[in-house]
Design an enzyme around this catalytic site. Structure first.
Site, mmCIF file in Angstrom:
data_model
loop_
_atom_site.group_PDB
_atom_site.id
_atom_site.type_symbol
_atom_site.label_atom_id
_atom_site.label_comp_id
_atom_site.label_asym_id
_atom_site.label_seq_id
_atom_site.Cartn_x
_atom_site.Cartn_y
_atom_site.Cartn_z
ATOM 1 N N ARG A 165 -24.281 -21.095 -14.660
ATOM 2 C CA ARG A 165 -23.433 -20.079 -15.302
ATOM 3 C C ARG A 165 -22.131 -20.721 -15.751
ATOM 4 N NH1 ARG A 165 -26.241 -17.001 -11.644
ATOM 5 N NH2 ARG A 165 -27.691 -15.642 -12.749
ATOM 6 N N ASP A 194 -30.679 -21.699 -15.491
ATOM 7 C CA ASP A 194 -30.625 -20.241 -15.483
ATOM 8 C C ASP A 194 -30.623 -19.733 -16.918
ATOM 9 O OD1 ASP A 194 -30.216 -17.499 -14.553
ATOM 10 O OD2 ASP A 194 -29.625 -18.446 -12.674
ATOM 11 N N HIS A 263 -35.252 -16.045 -15.233
ATOM 12 C CA HIS A 263 -34.015 -16.826 -15.381
ATOM 13 C C HIS A 263 -34.252 -18.054 -16.275
ATOM 14 C CE1 HIS A 263 -31.474 -14.685 -12.404
ATOM 15 N NE2 HIS A 263 -32.617 -14.450 -11.792
ATOM 16 N N GLU A 327 -35.658 -11.981 -9.140
ATOM 17 C CA GLU A 327 -35.288 -11.111 -10.255
ATOM 18 C C GLU A 327 -36.136 -11.359 -11.506
ATOM 19 O OE1 GLU A 327 -30.583 -10.495 -9.299
ATOM 20 O OE2 GLU A 327 -31.096 -12.309 -10.395
ATOM 21 N N TRP A 475 -22.356 -18.448 -6.501
ATOM 22 C CA TRP A 475 -22.773 -18.155 -7.880
ATOM 23 C C TRP A 475 -21.516 -18.147 -8.745
ATOM 24 C CZ3 TRP A 475 -27.829 -18.399 -8.465
ATOM 25 C CH2 TRP A 475 -28.650 -18.126 -7.360
ATOM 26 N N THR A 476 -21.663 -18.499 -10.018
ATOM 27 C CA THR A 476 -20.405 -18.761 -10.729
ATOM 28 C C THR A 476 -20.209 -17.951 -12.020
ATOM 29 O OG1 THR A 476 -21.426 -20.672 -11.796
ATOM 30 C CG2 THR A 476 -20.179 -21.083 -9.772
#
Ligand code: TNX
Length: 535
Positions: A165, A194, A263, A327, A475-476
């Site tokens: 991210r 991702d 993702h 997810e 997580w960023t």
């Protein structure tokens, strides 16, 4: 001769200068299992103390320790092969009474002996000596006579960093690895791919780096606006190998994650034929999950996985490779004729536990796992892999709350790594009113990290034994700079370290006391951290 005389005069002069010594304190983070104060004098660490190693296996440990000492005291101990009569710290790994990564420290007036079960054990002993230092630059350290015996509670002690991210360059990743080492963490889970960016060079698929590593802009905060500034970054294979070696020196295993089959927007933007509709696709500029995932009915996708995973195993020697599985929206598969015919050919049907699409997801994950197994590797997957029916050879990384996957996994015979987003997601803000970090509704203050129980009381011994580790995730999406990564991780990583290492009773106030002594070390290393005063 002249030179010798000169050195002699210098050292006499040095010993005449009055140097202050500050007493070390072994109440460090994580707290060692057992400490017995012994009689006899204290050991004084001075500029003339040397590190004694019997062979080259301890050389890297000694080098690193000399660097730690230099950062804190201003002087760097010499490394030698043969012990003088006194005034030395000996590094060995001959402690057959300790378990893997355990160590014993024996401090007496003449010497300190750090004896690990293995080189990693010696390293953790050295971390304890480092963290025990309370003085500053120019001061000697007085180590009180003691016998410390210590070993970790969990074999897997992890910390994760999302470089997809937001991208953090090699030097930042190395700094992060240094932070892990300070906290006795032995696994670095590196999230490299991702929807918002593919960050690893794959030589057989060059478009992943060319196209997949750059997005055309980034959503601004929690608004609906985009900045239209191209954002990118990608690690070359040489850089990744360098990071693997850097981590290995610090007894840290790098576990790469290739998150599949969801993702994957960045990969689809690079190779649109890998998706169900054929695209065009874009590297995502907003957060959240893309509906477009790898097409499980397309044989090219399996070739793509072979190629990517073969290069991944070539770069990363870790026993485990993380293959994601979280997810995954199955909407595109429901409408895709190739996926539906694959479901038909494989004979997959909805049942009380999972849908045919979930089983198809399991099929593609299992394909990846088999490819890795052929190379002697095992897989870790997010806890959704349980719902989809993956067999118990996989390690489950349980993220959905304290109980969900973790409990299910451990109770169903999976080995489990606990990383609940209720307690161990360090991207979540600490408190209401914070401006740094992810502004989700749940806040995760330091005390709630510390209060987390990786093994709940109601677990049977067999279930408890399935919990192999604990991890913290960064997580960023909302963490664009590495300073902010540090701020979000520190000091929560210190609380994590105690969960991972100690079996000690939970006394938060005592922990805070130990943590206060760790903060000057964060300062000395130049780490950014959240002050304890900020509730
Ligand atoms: C959930 S944890 C995700 C990530 C997000 C994170 C934000 C997991 C397996 N998936 O994709 O970045 O929440 O906290």
């Amino acid at each position: 001769m002249k030179k010798l005389l000169y050195t002699l005069i210098l050292s006499v002069a040095a010993s005449c200068t009055h140097r202050t010594a500050v007493e070390a304190d072994y109440n460090v983070v994580p707290l060692p299992c057992s400490m017995l104060t012994s009689r006899g004098g204290d050991f004084r660490l001075t500029p003339s103390t040397c590190l004694v190693i019997a062979d080259s296996t301890q050389f890297v440990n000694a080098e690193l320790f000399a660097g730690y000492i230099e950062t804190l005291t201003g002087f760097r101990p010499a490394i030698i092969g043969k012990a003088p009569s006194k005034g030395y710290i000996r590094l060995t790994a001959s402690n057959c009474n300790a378990t893997h990564e355990g160590y014993r420290i024996t401090v007496s007036a003449d010497s300190i002996v750090v004896d690990g079960a293995d080189a990693a054990g010696t390293f953790y002993g050295l971390q304890t000596l480092r963290k025990a230092i309370r003085g500053g630059k120019g001061e000697d350290v007085l180590y009180p006579a003691v016998m410390i015996e210590d070993a970790p509670r969990f074999a897997y002690r992890g910390a994760h960093l999302d470089c997809a991210r937001h991208f953090f360059p090699v030097d930042s990743v190395k700094l992060y690895i240094d932070m892990l080492a300070l906290h006795n963490i032995n696994h670095f889970h590196w999230h490299l791919t991702d929807d918002q960016g593919w960050r690893m060079e794959i030589k057989s698929r060059p478009r992943l780096a060319e196209i997949g590593s750059v997005r055309s802009g980034t959503i601004i905060g929690t608004s609906e606006k985009y900045d239209s500034i191209p954002y990118g970054g990608c690690f070359t294979q040489t850089e990744m190998r360098d990071i693997v070696a850097y981590a290995a020196d610090r007894h840290i295993t790098v576990i790469p994650e290739i998150d599949l089959p969801g993702h994957m927007a960045a990969a689809l933007a690079s190779y649109p034929s890998l998706g169900c509709t054929g695209g065009p696709y874009e590297v995502m500029c907003r957060w959240g999950v893309s509906d477009d995932i790898l097409c499980a009915g397309n044989e090219d996708v399996y070739v793509f996985l072979d190629e990517v995973l073969d290069e991944v195993t070539d770069i990363f020697p870790s026993e485990y490779v993380h293959i994601g599985g979280d997810e995954v929206p199955h909407g595109k598969w429901e409408k895709c004729s190739a996926c539906q015919s694959k479901i038909h050919v494989l004979g997959l049907k909805d049942d009380a536990y999972s849908t045919a699409e979930q089983k198809l997801q399991n099929h593609i994950m299992k394909y990846a796992a088999d490819r890795l197994a052929a190379k002697g590797r095992r897989v870790i997957g997010w806890d959704e892999i349980i719902d989809n029916g993956f067999d118990t050879t996989a390690v489950v990384m349980s993220w959905r709350g304290p109980q969900d996957g973790g409990q299910d996994g451990a109770t169903h015979g999976y080995r489990v790594i606990k990383v609940p987003n209720t307690h161990l997601y360090f991207d979540y803000q600490y408190a209401e009113g914070d401006t740094i970090g992810a502004p989700y509704w749940r806040k995760i203050p330091l005390d709630s990290v510390y209060a987390y129980r990786p093994v709940p009381e109601y677990f049977t011994p067999a279930q408890a034994a399935n919990v192999i580790g604990v991890q913290g995730n960064v997580w960023t999406e909302f963490i664009p700079s590495f300073r902010e990564v540090q701020y979000m991780a520190l000091p929560r990583m210190a609380a994590l370290a105690e969960l991972q290492w100690c079996d000690a009773p939970k006394d938060f106030d005592a922990f805070i006391g130990r943590l206060r002594c760790l903060l000057p070390l964060y300062e000395a290393e130049g780490y950014c951290y959240r002050p304890l005063e900020n509730k």
